[in-house]
Design a protein around this motif. Structure first.
Motif, short mmCIF file in Angstrom:
data_model
loop_
_atom_site.label_atom_id
_atom_site.label_comp_id
_atom_site.label_asym_id
_atom_site.label_seq_id
_atom_site.Cartn_x
_atom_site.Cartn_y
_atom_site.Cartn_z
N PHE A 45 0.81 -1.22 0.00
CA PHE A 45 0.00 0.00 0.00
C PHE A 45 0.85 1.27 0.00
CE2 PHE A 45 -4.44 -1.25 1.84
CZ PHE A 45 -4.53 -2.28 0.93
N ASP A 46 2.19 1.12 0.17
CA ASP A 46 3.01 2.30 0.42
C ASP A 46 4.22 2.40 -0.51
OD1 ASP A 46 4.46 0.18 1.40
OD2 ASP A 46 5.10 1.20 3.25
N GLN A 47 4.13 1.78 -1.69
CA GLN A 47 5.26 1.80 -2.62
C GLN A 47 4.86 2.47 -3.93
OE1 GLN A 47 6.81 -2.16 -3.08
NE2 GLN A 47 7.66 -2.22 -1.02
N PRO A 48 5.19 3.75 -4.09
CA PRO A 48 4.87 4.44 -5.35
C PRO A 48 5.50 3.72 -6.54
CG PRO A 48 5.59 5.99 -3.66
CD PRO A 48 5.86 4.63 -3.12
N GLY A 49 4.74 3.60 -7.61
CA GLY A 49 5.22 2.92 -8.81
C GLY A 49 5.05 1.42 -8.75
N PRO A 58 -5.04 8.77 -2.21
CA PRO A 58 -5.96 9.48 -1.31
C PRO A 58 -7.43 9.18 -1.55
CG PRO A 58 -4.20 10.94 -2.01
CD PRO A 58 -4.04 9.68 -2.81
N ASP A 59 -7.80 8.89 -2.80
CA ASP A 59 -9.21 8.61 -3.09
C ASP A 59 -9.60 7.15 -2.82
OD1 ASP A 59 -7.98 7.29 -5.16
OD2 ASP A 59 -9.00 8.35 -6.77
N GLY A 60 -8.63 6.37 -2.30
CA GLY A 60 -8.93 4.98 -1.97
C GLY A 60 -8.63 3.99 -3.07
N SER A 61 -8.27 4.47 -4.25
CA SER A 61 -7.92 3.58 -5.35
C SER A 61 -6.46 3.14 -5.22
CB SER A 61 -8.14 4.27 -6.70
OG SER A 61 -7.29 5.41 -6.82
#
Length: 280
Positions: free
Chosen positions: A47-51, A57-60
Motif C-alpha cells: 500500500f506504500d510503494q509508489p510505482g 488518497p481517493d482509496g484507489s
C-alpha cells in the motif's frame, strides 16, 4: 399402474439431471470463474510503494504490481470490481498466504530459496536490482561507502542484511515498518541511505514531494526476481498465473504497465523475464 411407473421414472431422471447441473455449476465457480459466479478474490499488494503498489488518497490503487495483479485476476475470471486488495507487508507475506488471507500476492516479492520453502511462486514477472537511494549531494557512491553509515530498509526485507553481510559489515542497520518511513528518515537526515529494489526507489524519488532531493546510486547489488506468491502446494493456481503472465507479455500489456509506472522516473527496466528463469 403402467402410466404411474413411467411418470416416476421420468421424475427420477429430472432430479438426477438437476443434481448434475448443480454440481457442474459449483465446479465452474470453484475453478476460478469469478465473473460468472459473482465472487471475490483477495489479492495481496503493498500500500506504500509508489510505482509498485500505492493506496491513493481517493482509496484507489496504482502501481506496476497492481496492474499485473489486475491482469492476472482477469485471466482467472475476475473483473476489477471483484478484486479485494489486501495490504501485505514484507514481514507478513508468508503468513498471509498460509492463513488463506489472500489468493495470491504481487508485492515486490523476490523469489529466493528460503521463501520457496514456505510458499510457491509463479513468474518471475520483473527483474529488478538492489540499489541505494541517497540525498542528491551525498558522497556515497559504492557499497563499501556505507561502512559507519546508517542504512535503512523495512522489517522482513533481506536488502539491508545482504549489504551488511557481504559488502559493508560496519553499516548501522535501521529497520522501519515501511519504506515511507525510510524515505522520511532519509529526508530528515536520520538515515544516510535507503536500500531496496531500484524499481521501488525510483518510484519514491519521482514523487512530487521528493523531486530533486534524492538520487539512485546506480549500483546493481543483486538480482531481484519478482514472483507472485501462492499458498504452498497450490500448483494449479501457479500454472494459471504463469499462463496469464505469458499472455500479458505477448499482448504488450506488460510493457504498457512498465512504461506507465516507471517511465516518469527514467527507470531502465530489464526485458520481461521468461517464466521459471531465475537470474542469480
Amino acid at each position: 399402474m403402467k402410466l404411474r411407473k413411467v411418470t416416476a421414472v421420468a421424475a427420477t431422471a429430472l432430479v438426477l439431471s438437476l443434481a448434475a447441473t448443480a454440481c457442474g455449476s459449483s465446479d465452474k465457480n470453484d475453478s476460478g470463474s469469478g465473473s460468472s459466479g459473482g465472487g471475490k478474490i483477495k489479492v495481496g499488494i503493498k500500500f506504500d510503494q509508489p510505482g509498485i503498489g500505492l493506496k491513493q488518497p481517493d482509496g484507489s490503487f496504482a502501481g506496476f504490481d497492481v496492474d499485473v495483479a489486475t491482469y492476472v485476476a482477469g485471466q482467472l475470471g475476475y473483473k476489477p470490481a471483484q478484486i479485494e486488495w489486501v495490504e501485505t507487508k514484507s514481514a507478513d507475506r508468508e503468513n498471509a498466504l498460509a492463513r488463506g488471507d489472500v489468493k495470491f500476492i504481487a508485492a515486490s516479492y523476490s523469489i529466493n530459496d528460503e521463501r520457496k520453502q514456505k510458499v510457491d511462486f509463479a513468474g518471475p514477472y520483473l527483474l529488478a536490482h538492489q540499489d541505494l537511494l541517497v540525498k542528491k549531494d551525498s558522497t556515497i557512491a559504492k557499497g563499501t561507502d556505507l561502512n559507519g553509515k546508517k542504512l535503512c530498509s523495512v522489517t522482513g526485507s533481506t536488502s539491508a542484511q545482504n549489504i551488511h553481510d557481504t559488502i559493508a559489515p560496519k553499516a548501522n542497520l535501521r529497520e522501519y515498518s515501511g519504506y515511507s518511513e525510510c524515505i522520511a528518515g532519509l529526508q530528515s537526515g536520520a538515515v544516510d541511505a535507503v536500500t531496496t529494489d531500484d524499481s521501488i526507489l525510483a518510484g519514491f524519488a519521482s514523487q512530487d514531494k521528493y523531486k530533486g532531493q534524492f538520487k539512485l546510486a546506480g549500483l546493481k547489488l543483486s538480482n531481484e526476481n519478482y514472483g507472485i506468491g501462492v499458498k504452498k502446494g497450490d500448483s494449479a493456481t501457479v500454472t494459471k498465473i504463469n499462463t496469464a503472465l505469458e499472455k500479458m507479455v505477448s499482448s504488450g500489456a506488460w510493457q504498457t504497465a512498465v512504461t506507465k509506472n516507471f517511465g516518469p522516473a527514467g527507470y531502465k527496466n530489464e526485458p520481461a523475464p521468461k517464466i521459471g528463469n531465475i537470474v542469480k
